[in-house]
Design an enzyme around this catalytic site. Structure first.
Site, PDB file in Angstrom:
ATOM      1  CG  MET A 177     -20.241  28.001 -32.195  1.00 43.83           C
ATOM      2  SD  MET A 177     -20.123  26.233 -32.513  1.00 43.83           S
ATOM      3  CE  MET A 177     -21.038  25.562 -31.133  1.00 43.83           C
ATOM      4  CB  VAL A 208     -17.513  37.934 -30.560  1.00 46.63           C
ATOM      5  CG1 VAL A 208     -17.354  37.852 -32.052  1.00 46.63           C
ATOM      6  CG2 VAL A 208     -18.162  39.242 -30.147  1.00 46.63           C
ATOM      7  CD  GLU A 209     -16.128  32.829 -24.990  1.00 46.14           C
ATOM      8  OE1 GLU A 209     -17.283  32.819 -25.429  1.00 46.14           O
ATOM      9  OE2 GLU A 209     -15.780  32.230 -23.968  1.00 46.14           O
ATOM     10  CG  HIS A 215     -20.008  24.774 -24.099  1.00 48.39           C
ATOM     11  ND1 HIS A 215     -18.936  23.957 -23.826  1.00 48.39           N
ATOM     12  CD2 HIS A 215     -19.599  25.588 -25.108  1.00 48.39           C
ATOM     13  CE1 HIS A 215     -17.941  24.259 -24.635  1.00 48.39           C
ATOM     14  NE2 HIS A 215     -18.319  25.238 -25.415  1.00 48.39           N
ATOM     15  CG  ASN A 240     -17.416  24.150 -34.838  1.00 44.24           C
ATOM     16  OD1 ASN A 240     -18.387  24.125 -35.581  1.00 44.24           O
ATOM     17  ND2 ASN A 240     -16.214  24.501 -35.258  1.00 44.24           N
ATOM     18  CG  ASN A 286     -13.887  23.415 -24.496  1.00 39.79           C
ATOM     19  OD1 ASN A 286     -13.653  22.554 -25.346  1.00 39.79           O
ATOM     20  ND2 ASN A 286     -14.583  24.501 -24.754  1.00 39.79           N
TER      21      ASN A 286
HETATM   22  P1  NAI Z   1     -18.280  33.907 -34.724  1.00 33.98           P
HETATM   23  O1  NAI Z   1     -17.269  34.978 -34.664  1.00 33.98           O
HETATM   24  O2  NAI Z   1     -18.301  32.960 -35.870  1.00 33.98           O
HETATM   25  O3  NAI Z   1     -19.748  34.539 -34.597  1.00 33.98           O
HETATM   26  C1  NAI Z   1     -20.084  35.524 -33.672  1.00 33.98           C
HETATM   27  C2  NAI Z   1     -21.178  36.370 -34.292  1.00 33.98           C
HETATM   28  O4  NAI Z   1     -21.668  37.270 -33.288  1.00 33.98           O
HETATM   29  C3  NAI Z   1     -20.706  37.258 -35.459  1.00 33.98           C
HETATM   30  O5  NAI Z   1     -21.445  36.923 -36.629  1.00 33.98           O
HETATM   31  C4  NAI Z   1     -21.021  38.696 -35.005  1.00 33.98           C
HETATM   32  O6  NAI Z   1     -21.475  39.530 -36.052  1.00 33.98           O
HETATM   33  C5  NAI Z   1     -22.098  38.435 -33.978  1.00 33.98           C
HETATM   34  N1  NAI Z   1     -22.271  39.515 -33.013  1.00 33.98           N
HETATM   35  C6  NAI Z   1     -21.328  40.247 -32.376  1.00 33.98           C
HETATM   36  N2  NAI Z   1     -21.891  41.115 -31.543  1.00 33.98           N
HETATM   37  C7  NAI Z   1     -23.234  40.937 -31.629  1.00 33.98           C
HETATM   38  C8  NAI Z   1     -24.358  41.533 -30.996  1.00 33.98           C
HETATM   39  N3  NAI Z   1     -24.201  42.496 -30.119  1.00 33.98           N
HETATM   40  N4  NAI Z   1     -25.587  41.095 -31.339  1.00 33.98           N
HETATM   41  C9  NAI Z   1     -25.754  40.118 -32.249  1.00 33.98           C
HETATM   42  N5  NAI Z   1     -24.722  39.516 -32.879  1.00 33.98           N
HETATM   43  C10 NAI Z   1     -23.483  39.915 -32.568  1.00 33.98           C
HETATM   44  O7  NAI Z   1     -18.135  33.102 -33.332  1.00 33.98           O
HETATM   45  P2  NAI Z   1     -18.533  31.598 -32.985  1.00 33.98           P
HETATM   46  O8  NAI Z   1     -17.380  30.708 -33.217  1.00 33.98           O
HETATM   47  O9  NAI Z   1     -19.853  31.294 -33.587  1.00 33.98           O
HETATM   48  O10 NAI Z   1     -18.690  31.706 -31.397  1.00 33.98           O
HETATM   49  C11 NAI Z   1     -19.851  32.261 -30.802  1.00 33.98           C
HETATM   50  C12 NAI Z   1     -19.885  31.837 -29.345  1.00 33.98           C
HETATM   51  O11 NAI Z   1     -19.924  30.412 -29.274  1.00 33.98           O
HETATM   52  C13 NAI Z   1     -18.682  32.288 -28.531  1.00 33.98           C
HETATM   53  O12 NAI Z   1     -19.068  32.594 -27.236  1.00 33.98           O
HETATM   54  C14 NAI Z   1     -17.800  31.044 -28.517  1.00 33.98           C
HETATM   55  O13 NAI Z   1     -16.973  31.000 -27.386  1.00 33.98           O
HETATM   56  C15 NAI Z   1     -18.851  29.953 -28.451  1.00 33.98           C
HETATM   57  N6  NAI Z   1     -18.438  28.635 -28.941  1.00 33.98           N
HETATM   58  C16 NAI Z   1     -17.674  28.538 -30.075  1.00 33.98           C
HETATM   59  C17 NAI Z   1     -17.249  27.286 -30.516  1.00 33.98           C
HETATM   60  C18 NAI Z   1     -16.394  27.152 -31.735  1.00 33.98           C
HETATM   61  O14 NAI Z   1     -15.883  26.051 -31.969  1.00 33.98           O
HETATM   62  N7  NAI Z   1     -16.193  28.194 -32.538  1.00 33.98           N
HETATM   63  C19 NAI Z   1     -17.647  26.046 -29.809  1.00 33.98           C
HETATM   64  C20 NAI Z   1     -18.512  26.280 -28.675  1.00 33.98           C
HETATM   65  C21 NAI Z   1     -18.868  27.529 -28.249  1.00 33.98           C
END
Ligand code: NAI
Length: 286
Positions: A14, A92-93, A141, A144, A192
């Site tokens: 995201m 991360v969530e 929010h 994706n 959602n």
């Molecule tokens: P992802 O796992 O692809 O990316 C998360 C990133 O956060 C990773 O690259 C990780 O290295 C990084 N990270 C972890 N701790 C960190 C820190 N302390 N400082 C900086 N970076 C850090 O996850 P994704 O799918 O991108 O989700 C991210 C957020 O977006 C979550 O809160 C999720 O709930 C939300 N979201 C996700 C959707 C989806 O379809 N995947 C849709 C809408 C919202």
């Protein structure tokens, strides 16, 4: 307040798309991820994506050069957010990780910087006690793939100032999105929650042996006109993300969510969906 400089924290699925979308529209954006390998992957992804837009005739060389000049991958959080008017958190969530990020962010940004979380389910008041100025905190929010999907849910808490909601709403519109206002905090926001009801029923039908997940997807796609059935959609959003959310619900309620064992097994086996090449369905790994 006018947004000029944006920072995105988290360069995963995201974060990178939210950042690039902002650079396209055309804001100056810093993106930071904790992992150096993710920062490298963001650079590669950005180059490939933009080269693809030129190849398809959707963007000119000049446009791409402009976008690249506004999109900065930064090695430290402090540097990434130092001049930001708006910081969008997309790590991360996990509540512990996000709480630590907001605590750190709050010590690094200006008093009037807006802090938004892209969390799928956690409302921003979860973090209000660790930030210095909760009136600048809210949910933003995206969906994706964030470069394509129009909806942005702008959810305020009681702590959020009206001006902040209006500014973020205007920013979403200015970056080509269709924002909606969520006037009171609710877990999962709007779209959602509807999806959750569909998922709950879909998992029940599969769990109880009424059909396979493939047939359930076919039913939604061919009978309801949904572009993707719930399991195919879950491959796109990430099986691990759904499992994180299930785990949180399980911890909070003590009730095991439907499909929990299947999702656990899939995560243990690395079947995370499209991003790992395998989920409910098989994909060609890029
Ligand atoms: P992802 O796992 O692809 O990316 C998360 C990133 O956060 C990773 O690259 C990780 O290295 C990084 N990270 C972890 N701790 C960190 C820190 N302390 N400082 C900086 N970076 C850090 O996850 P994704 O799918 O991108 O989700 C991210 C957020 O977006 C979550 O809160 C999720 O709930 C939300 N979201 C996700 C959707 C989806 O379809 N995947 C849709 C809408 C919202």
């Amino acid at each position: 307040m006018e947004i000029k400089k944006v920072a995105v924290i988290g360069g995963g699925l995201m974060g990178r798309q939210i950042a690039l979308n902002s650079a396209i529209y055309p804001y100056d954006v810093n993106i930071f991820d904790l992992k150096p390998e993710v920062r490298e992957a963001v650079q590669k992804w950005e180059d490939e994506y933009l080269a693809g837009r030129i190849a398809k005739g959707r963007m000119s060389e000049e446009q791409v050069a402009g976008i690249k000049s506004r999109f900065h991958i930064i090695d430290t959080m402090a540097e990434a957010v130092k001049d930001a008017d708006l910081v969008i958190e997309a790590v991360v969530e996990r509540k512990d990780v996000k709480t630590a990020v907001f605590q750190e962010l709050s010590g690094l940004v200006r008093e009037d910087t807006i802090l938004a979380t892209n969390s799928s389910y956690m409302v921003s008041s979860t973090f209000k006690d660790v930030v210095k100025n909760p009136s600048r905190l809210l949910n933003m929010h995206y969906f994706n793939p964030a470069l394509v999907m129009k909806l942005v849910e702008v959810c305020r808490g009681e702590h959020t100032a009206d001006e902040v909601v209006d500014t973020v709403y205007a920013f979403a519109e200015a970056t080509g999105k269709t924002p909606v206002r969520v006037e009171k905090e609710i877990d999962g926001f709007l779209a959602n929650r509807i999806l959750s009801a569909i998922y709950g029923e879909a998992r029940k039908l599969v769990d109880e042996g009424y059909c396979t997940y493939q047939d359930l997807d076919k039913a939604c796609e061919n009978g309801l006109g949904h572009p993707m059935g719930p399991f195919r959609l879950n491959d796109l959003t990430g099986v691990d993300l759904t499992f994180d959310i299930m785990n949180r619900r399980y911890q909070e309620t003590g009730v095991k969510p439907r499909g929990y064992d299947l999702y656990k097994q899939m995560v243990d086996e690395g079947r995370l969906g499209r991003k790992s090449g395998k989920g409910f369905y098989d994909y060609e790994k890029k």
